[in-house]
Design an enzyme around this catalytic site. Structure first.
Site, PDB file in Angstrom:
ATOM      1  N   CYS A 118      26.104   4.499 -26.938  1.00  0.00           N
ATOM      2  CA  CYS A 118      24.736   4.332 -27.424  1.00  0.00           C
ATOM      3  C   CYS A 118      23.907   3.505 -26.444  1.00  0.00           C
ATOM      4  O   CYS A 118      24.413   2.577 -25.808  1.00  0.00           O
ATOM      5  CB  CYS A 118      24.740   3.620 -28.765  1.00  0.00           C
ATOM      6  SG  CYS A 118      25.765   4.419 -29.989  1.00  0.00           S
ATOM      7  N   ARG A 138      24.113   7.397 -20.363  1.00  0.00           N
ATOM      8  CA  ARG A 138      25.219   6.736 -21.059  1.00  0.00           C
ATOM      9  C   ARG A 138      25.972   7.712 -21.975  1.00  0.00           C
ATOM     10  O   ARG A 138      27.105   7.428 -22.367  1.00  0.00           O
ATOM     11  CB  ARG A 138      24.692   5.562 -21.902  1.00  0.00           C
ATOM     12  CG  ARG A 138      24.129   4.424 -21.080  1.00  0.00           C
ATOM     13  CD  ARG A 138      23.517   3.355 -21.966  1.00  0.00           C
ATOM     14  NE  ARG A 138      24.506   2.558 -22.650  1.00  0.00           N
ATOM     15  CZ  ARG A 138      25.016   1.426 -22.192  1.00  0.00           C
ATOM     16  NH1 ARG A 138      24.629   0.955 -21.036  1.00  0.00           N
ATOM     17  NH2 ARG A 138      25.902   0.749 -22.888  1.00  0.00           N
ATOM     18  N   TRP A 154      25.663   7.877 -29.724  1.00  0.00           N
ATOM     19  CA  TRP A 154      26.907   8.605 -29.444  1.00  0.00           C
ATOM     20  C   TRP A 154      27.760   8.397 -30.686  1.00  0.00           C
ATOM     21  O   TRP A 154      28.238   7.297 -30.949  1.00  0.00           O
ATOM     22  CB  TRP A 154      27.555   8.019 -28.195  1.00  0.00           C
ATOM     23  CG  TRP A 154      28.690   8.838 -27.647  1.00  0.00           C
ATOM     24  CD1 TRP A 154      28.586   9.897 -26.784  1.00  0.00           C
ATOM     25  CD2 TRP A 154      30.085   8.660 -27.881  1.00  0.00           C
ATOM     26  NE1 TRP A 154      29.833  10.380 -26.487  1.00  0.00           N
ATOM     27  CE2 TRP A 154      30.776   9.647 -27.145  1.00  0.00           C
ATOM     28  CE3 TRP A 154      30.831   7.764 -28.653  1.00  0.00           C
ATOM     29  CZ2 TRP A 154      32.158   9.760 -27.151  1.00  0.00           C
ATOM     30  CZ3 TRP A 154      32.217   7.881 -28.663  1.00  0.00           C
ATOM     31  CH2 TRP A 154      32.867   8.872 -27.910  1.00  0.00           C
ATOM     32  N   ASN A 196      24.506  -0.644 -31.070  1.00  0.00           N
ATOM     33  CA  ASN A 196      25.543  -0.090 -30.196  1.00  0.00           C
ATOM     34  C   ASN A 196      26.835  -0.815 -30.552  1.00  0.00           C
ATOM     35  O   ASN A 196      26.859  -2.041 -30.550  1.00  0.00           O
ATOM     36  CB  ASN A 196      25.147  -0.349 -28.726  1.00  0.00           C
ATOM     37  CG  ASN A 196      26.217   0.130 -27.746  1.00  0.00           C
ATOM     38  OD1 ASN A 196      27.164   0.808 -28.128  1.00  0.00           O
ATOM     39  ND2 ASN A 196      26.049  -0.229 -26.490  1.00  0.00           N
ATOM     40  N   GLY A 197      27.894  -0.076 -30.862  1.00  0.00           N
ATOM     41  CA  GLY A 197      29.169  -0.712 -31.209  1.00  0.00           C
ATOM     42  C   GLY A 197      29.698  -0.170 -32.521  1.00  0.00           C
ATOM     43  O   GLY A 197      29.225   0.857 -33.027  1.00  0.00           O
ATOM     44  N   GLU A 212      42.658  12.044  -9.648  1.00  0.00           N
ATOM     45  CA  GLU A 212      41.200  11.998  -9.684  1.00  0.00           C
ATOM     46  C   GLU A 212      40.606  13.399  -9.513  1.00  0.00           C
ATOM     47  O   GLU A 212      39.637  13.757 -10.184  1.00  0.00           O
ATOM     48  CB  GLU A 212      40.687  11.041  -8.599  1.00  0.00           C
ATOM     49  CG  GLU A 212      39.180  10.918  -8.498  1.00  0.00           C
ATOM     50  CD  GLU A 212      38.502  10.392  -9.747  1.00  0.00           C
ATOM     51  OE1 GLU A 212      39.194  10.005 -10.707  1.00  0.00           O
ATOM     52  OE2 GLU A 212      37.252  10.404  -9.779  1.00  0.00           O
ATOM     53  N   LYS A 217      38.114  14.978 -12.250  1.00  0.00           N
ATOM     54  CA  LYS A 217      36.744  15.382 -11.888  1.00  0.00           C
ATOM     55  C   LYS A 217      36.481  16.807 -12.335  1.00  0.00           C
ATOM     56  O   LYS A 217      35.456  17.112 -12.919  1.00  0.00           O
ATOM     57  CB  LYS A 217      36.605  15.298 -10.387  1.00  0.00           C
ATOM     58  CG  LYS A 217      35.776  14.421  -9.595  1.00  0.00           C
ATOM     59  CD  LYS A 217      34.844  13.382  -9.997  1.00  0.00           C
ATOM     60  CE  LYS A 217      34.984  12.689 -11.271  1.00  0.00           C
ATOM     61  NZ  LYS A 217      35.136  11.280 -11.281  1.00  0.00           N
ATOM     62  N   GLU A 247      36.470  17.238 -16.343  1.00  0.00           N
ATOM     63  CA  GLU A 247      35.404  16.615 -17.128  1.00  0.00           C
ATOM     64  C   GLU A 247      34.061  17.317 -16.960  1.00  0.00           C
ATOM     65  O   GLU A 247      33.278  17.359 -17.890  1.00  0.00           O
ATOM     66  CB  GLU A 247      35.282  15.113 -16.845  1.00  0.00           C
ATOM     67  CG  GLU A 247      34.833  14.740 -15.467  1.00  0.00           C
ATOM     68  CD  GLU A 247      34.801  13.233 -15.244  1.00  0.00           C
ATOM     69  OE1 GLU A 247      34.616  12.474 -16.194  1.00  0.00           O
ATOM     70  OE2 GLU A 247      34.960  12.817 -14.084  1.00  0.00           O
ATOM     71  N   HIS A 253      60.351  20.376 -12.619  1.00  0.00           N
ATOM     72  CA  HIS A 253      61.145  19.837 -13.734  1.00  0.00           C
ATOM     73  C   HIS A 253      60.536  20.237 -15.073  1.00  0.00           C
ATOM     74  O   HIS A 253      60.600  19.481 -16.036  1.00  0.00           O
ATOM     75  CB  HIS A 253      61.262  18.316 -13.606  1.00  0.00           C
ATOM     76  CG  HIS A 253      62.046  17.914 -12.392  1.00  0.00           C
ATOM     77  ND1 HIS A 253      63.409  18.024 -12.315  1.00  0.00           N
ATOM     78  CD2 HIS A 253      61.644  17.458 -11.181  1.00  0.00           C
ATOM     79  CE1 HIS A 253      63.826  17.631 -11.122  1.00  0.00           C
ATOM     80  NE2 HIS A 253      62.767  17.289 -10.410  1.00  0.00           N
ATOM     81  N   LYS A 256      28.965   7.482 -20.468  1.00  0.00           N
ATOM     82  CA  LYS A 256      29.134   6.789 -19.192  1.00  0.00           C
ATOM     83  C   LYS A 256      29.764   5.419 -19.393  1.00  0.00           C
ATOM     84  O   LYS A 256      30.587   4.976 -18.609  1.00  0.00           O
ATOM     85  CB  LYS A 256      27.766   6.663 -18.521  1.00  0.00           C
ATOM     86  CG  LYS A 256      27.776   5.978 -17.166  1.00  0.00           C
ATOM     87  CD  LYS A 256      28.345   6.896 -16.101  1.00  0.00           C
ATOM     88  CE  LYS A 256      28.351   6.280 -14.719  1.00  0.00           C
ATOM     89  NZ  LYS A 256      29.284   6.995 -13.832  1.00  0.00           N
TER      90      LYS A 256
HETATM   91  C1  F6R Z   1      35.283   9.701 -14.858  1.00  0.00           C
HETATM   92  C2  F6R Z   1      34.733   8.429 -15.274  1.00  0.00           C
HETATM   93  C3  F6R Z   1      35.496   7.637 -16.266  1.00  0.00           C
HETATM   94  C4  F6R Z   1      35.375   6.139 -15.951  1.00  0.00           C
HETATM   95  C5  F6R Z   1      36.036   5.319 -17.077  1.00  0.00           C
HETATM   96  C6  F6R Z   1      35.975   3.832 -16.780  1.00  0.00           C
HETATM   97  O1  F6R Z   1      34.457  10.330 -13.932  1.00  0.00           O
HETATM   98  O2  F6R Z   1      33.666   8.043 -14.871  1.00  0.00           O
HETATM   99  O3  F6R Z   1      36.825   8.035 -16.337  1.00  0.00           O
HETATM  100  O4  F6R Z   1      35.990   5.889 -14.723  1.00  0.00           O
HETATM  101  O5  F6R Z   1      35.389   5.581 -18.287  1.00  0.00           O
HETATM  102  O6  F6R Z   1      34.663   3.401 -16.681  1.00  0.00           O
HETATM  103  P1  F6R Z   1      34.313   2.050 -15.953  1.00  0.00           P
HETATM  104  O7  F6R Z   1      34.674   2.202 -14.513  1.00  0.00           O
HETATM  105  O8  F6R Z   1      32.840   1.874 -16.154  1.00  0.00           O
HETATM  106  O9  F6R Z   1      35.114   0.965 -16.616  1.00  0.00           O
END
Ligand code: F6R
Length: 608
Positions: A2, A27, A75, A101-102, A480, A484, A487, A503, A603
């Protein structure tokens, strides 16, 4: 998650709030709303879906006049996304409106208490409970009512509150969720992060848990939970609003991929002194000599940085490193003492699990070091030591430039620790440092050659299942690459240590399954290629990612190839991540995905 924003001042509030909410879209959200106090009553407009729906519903703010208001992007946590569950929520009598938010964990008990006292609820949310509770305690003074009500709230919250009877006051309060206030020329603000207000001001104060801010058009006052007035520092943030714009790019993610050379250069520069990686301002040399163990704790991509850092720190500095997901670390009873360094990595600095893991590490007596991108964020403030990545604002939900800057910082740590512990030859130290400084230029080369990656993405964007394989740092990087891709393109993929595939999981490999073999690490390239041949023998199509000097060898065992410049092995992931990011980006583009705002994702993950 949020986003919240509030404004009071000389201008019409609604357009300012809508612009602030647009800046918070990154976000992640599923509905949005605003509440405006017009001097007599509070008008609320809210809508499920994108912000554009809300803008249409209120004539871009023109239909809700007034100089004070609060806004929210939601959210969903409690109650599905819907108009009625969207924020702001108001008390039954319409007197109090709040954004939140929370998660209020004890909302069910509080709701029952309020229902028993005759209150009627409209939504399924925990937030409406907070609005009703504040109104329940309202006795002509909104500050007192908020202070009284939050004493009963358990969980995490950043709240912004307005009251119809006090038309020049917004109250903000927080506990385990981010909240800032900001000082503008024509009024003042509160918000969940600086992005919301950057167009108006760069001067902010950061609220600590349980502190209360009273934001008025002519100033901001701060109070302790017992309503003693307190002073807060003002900070000027060094982000530029231009850095938060798309600057002609179609997507933030692409812009941020392209910004990586500069972001890495900005991040490492302050720590290179006299030809050495010098972190002595942050980590005492004697302390590093005596460190017996390092934990790296993080979530998602930041965790993946930790997996690579483990290989590199152990290799160069010979310190045992354990990498633990933050959501697991909190509950795994880690063995920690004063010689344990706990490194928490976070772009946002607000990730709830990482923040709580850091608190747990401190409680157990570890020294904590945070690698964080957002200044003044909770993780940065809570850590014993901080290294800021200088990625600038990262708007796309999928991280790219923050990941690369975090990775560069971990190489600095490995080099510095190796020097303190005398575990690396001077020659090798010199080569690694030289190669670290060359990373931005080598990244530019990969970015300039992106047409080949775009072509390969076009060949494969219809795949629904694929694998990434690699060994050692190539495996760590595969994690990673896989994240990427899934997602932002919604393609199912898995990252496997190349030797592990047979395995069990190799049973999923059939004709034309795409396998991306990250084979940049010279020492293990032959072994990875044997694994590539195993999947090829079962019908897979293999795309290799390797260095210039290994390309002929890798080409023989693969169907397609992407090359990166040669570098020292500890820096290979810093280069090889770029083709993986670009591949994911172009695949998502060809699939028509909402690249900057993938479904269900936020985010900043500020709840557990
Ligand atoms: C993937 C991504 C997430 C963040 C994760 C941690 O592209 O962005 O997996 O890496 O949510 O977020 P932070 O780094 O803000 O703690």
């Amino acid at each position: 998650m949020c986003g919240i924003v509030g404004y009071t001042g000389g201008s019409q509030a609604a357009p300012i709030l809508l612009e602030g909410l647009a800046r918070l879209e990154y976000r992640g959200y599923d509905s949005a709303g605003i509440a405006i106090n017009n001097g007599e009553k509070i008008d609320v407009v809210k809508a499920m879906g994108r912000l554009a729906v809300l803008c249409d519903k209120c004539g871009n703010g023109r239909d809700v006049p007034g100089n004070i208001g609060i806004g929210h992007t939601r959210w969903a946590t409690h109650g599905r996304p819907s108009d009625v569950n969207s924020h702001p929520h108001v008390s039954e009598n319409g007197r109090i409106a709040i954004v939140h938010n929370g998660i209020i964990e004890n909302y069910a008990q509080l709701k029952e208490m309020l229902i028993n006292r005759g209150r009627v609820f409209k939504s399924e949310t925990d937030t409406e409970v907070a609005a009703q509770l504040i109104d329940y305690y309202y006795n002509g003074n909104i500050l007192e009512a908020v202070a009284r009500a939050v004493r009963e709230l358990e969980g995490s919250y950043a709240l912004g509150i307005i009251c119809a009877d006090e038309p020049d006051t917004i109250v903000g309060v927080k506990s385990h969720a981010p909240l800032i206030v900001a000082y503008g020329e024509d009024g003042n603000f509160f918000a969940s992060d600086v992005m919301a207000v950057l167009n108006y001001t760069k001067t902010v104060s950061y609220l600590d848990d349980d502190e209360i801010a009273v934001v008025r058009s002519d100033g901001i006052k701060f109070y302790s939970p017992f309503l003693d007035e307190i002073k807060k520092e003002k900070y000027v943030v060094d982000w530029d609003i231009k850095a938060a714009d798309k600057c002609g790019y179609e997507h933030y993610m692409f812009k941020e991929i392209m910004e990586q050379p500069e972001a890495v250069r900005r991040t490492i520069e302050p720590y290179i002194r006299d030809g050495r990686a010098d972190l002595s301002d942050v980590l005492d040399r004697e302390y590093i000599k005596n460190v017996s163990r390092i934990f790296i704790v993080a979530c998602g991509s930041s965790y993946h940085v930790g997996v690579i850092a483990k290989y590199n720190i152990e290799k160069l500095a010979r310190i045992p490193v354990e990498v633990v997901l933050a959501s697991e670390f909190r509950y795994c009873d880690p063995i920690i003492d004063k010689n344990t360094l706990v490194i928490c990595i976070s772009q946002s600095g607000e990730t709830a699990d990482t923040l709580e893991a850091q608190n747990e590490a401190k409680r157990l007596g570890a020294v904590t070091l945070a690698i964080v991108n957002v200044e003044g964020s909770a993780i940065a403030k809570g850590a014993d030591k901080v290294i800021y990545t200088k990625a600038g604002p990262e708007i796309a939900v999928a991280t790219t430039k923050a990941y690369s800057t975090q990775l560069a910082v971990t190489v600095l740590i490995a080099l510095y620790a190796a020097e303190c512990r005398n575990s690396l030859s001077e020659d090798e130290y010199g080569i690694i440092l030289k190669e670290l400084l060359a990373v931005p230029e080598k990244m530019m080369k990969i970015l300039n050659d992106k047409a080949n990656i775009q072509y390969l993405a076009y060949q494969h964007f219809n795949n629904e299942d694929l694998f990434f394989i690699g060994r050692n740092i190539d495996y760590a990087l595969s994690l990673e690459g896989s994240l990427k891709l899934k997602e932002i393109s919604y393609i199912h993929s898995e990252a496997y240590a190349a030797g592990e595939l047979k395995h069990g999981t190799i049973s999923l490999v059939v004709d034309d399954t795409l396998v991306i073999a990250v084979a940049s690490y010279g020492r293990l390239v032959d072994k990875t290629l044997s694994n590539a041949l195993e999947v090829k023998a079962r019908g897979a199509r293999v795309m290799g990612i390797t260095t210039e000097s290994l390309k002929e060898k890798v080409a023989k065992a693969t169907d397609e190839i992407i090359t990166i410049p040669d570098t020292h092995e500890v820096l290979l992931p810093s280069l090889a991540v770029l083709p993986l990011q670009l591949f994911a980006y172009y695949v998502a583009l060809y699939r028509g995905c909402d690249i900057d705002k993938p479904r269900n994702l936020a985010k900043s993950v500020t709840v557990e």
